[in-house]
Design an enzyme around this catalytic site. Sequence first.
Site: not given
Length: 372
Positions: A135, A153, A170, A192, A242-243
């Site tokens: 990052d 993805t 990552l 989904c 937020c998850d």
Amino acid sequence: MNYTELAQNIKQWGQELGFQKVGICDVDLSEHEAQLQRWLDAGHHGNMDWMARHGMMRARPAELHPGTVRVISVRMDYLPPQAQFAANLADPTQAYISRYSLGRDYHKLMRNQLKKLGQRIEQEVGAFGYRPFVDSAPILERPLAQKAGLGWTGKHSLILDKDKGSWFFLGELLIDLPLPVDEPQSNQCGKCTACITSCPTGAILSDGVVDARLCISYLTIEFDGVIPEELRSKMGNRIYGCDDCQLVCPWNREGDITEQDSFHRRPIFNDSNLIGLFTWDEAAFLKNMEGSAIRRIGHIQWLRNIAIALGNAPYQNKIYDALNARLGLNALLDVHIHWALEQQDNKKEVAVRNIKLERLVRIIEKGLPRDA
């Protein structure tokens, strides 16, 4: 040089350094350039100007580090034990903090391990060109991870692994060695749409396309301004990240607990009462968040996020008092405190009406006059 054998050794060395999976890919991301430009042109990056500042360099690793012909993409799991997902979200008096940030900041840890991996390769092949990133540069890490076989993805734009879900960080090591590349995983999201339909603010516009301006992670972490009023109630008790899109993902049922003690929940978060967190002054915030990714948002933004959560909580006199005690500290903060106080006022009125109604029902049930 036997590059096939070297690639196998690199993966083994990476695992020994704490990476749960290591893959290798080339640097051709040209197929992602048009989509990246459309996303930027639509303003979906919000005020993250750094995402547009470097143009298409994000999709061209060889421009970022000249001589690069391969990228070693790595994964490090971060899911802490006793994550308490449902408990935190279900209790509006408790703060919800994204699971990746409950422990120490991952950037330095992963970058150091990637540097060690580069040094280990150097011991084997002699001097070569490499550069680690976590990052820390304009690079499309998720498309690279997908090309390197770490996953696909998902519709929420995160990388998903069929065996381990998405609870991982990552990182990349750019190198100038022509190693053999790995095969990408096939997309297995199918029909989904759980992540799309569960997003509190509707930030996932379509498969893999997220409007950051609506995303609670962006609003609570990257955005330092006045949060749009229409989004505040949708944030609930989420004060940092937020998850939700990961919590509902079927592939995350098998996510592994992290092997890194550094990512475990800090003791300071064993009690995540909103009022308690709101009482931290700046010195306490800086001390308690030392070594944490949360520290970079600063004290005022921390209070701003909690003020919104307090506004969304059920009415309590002590919430009202806590909010009033912070008025006048900062103009931006005051905007959100005034909103939260208004929400508390509204909830107080509803609570009073409900009490009166319950009292009236009891009187009627007993057959007493209404003025009894």
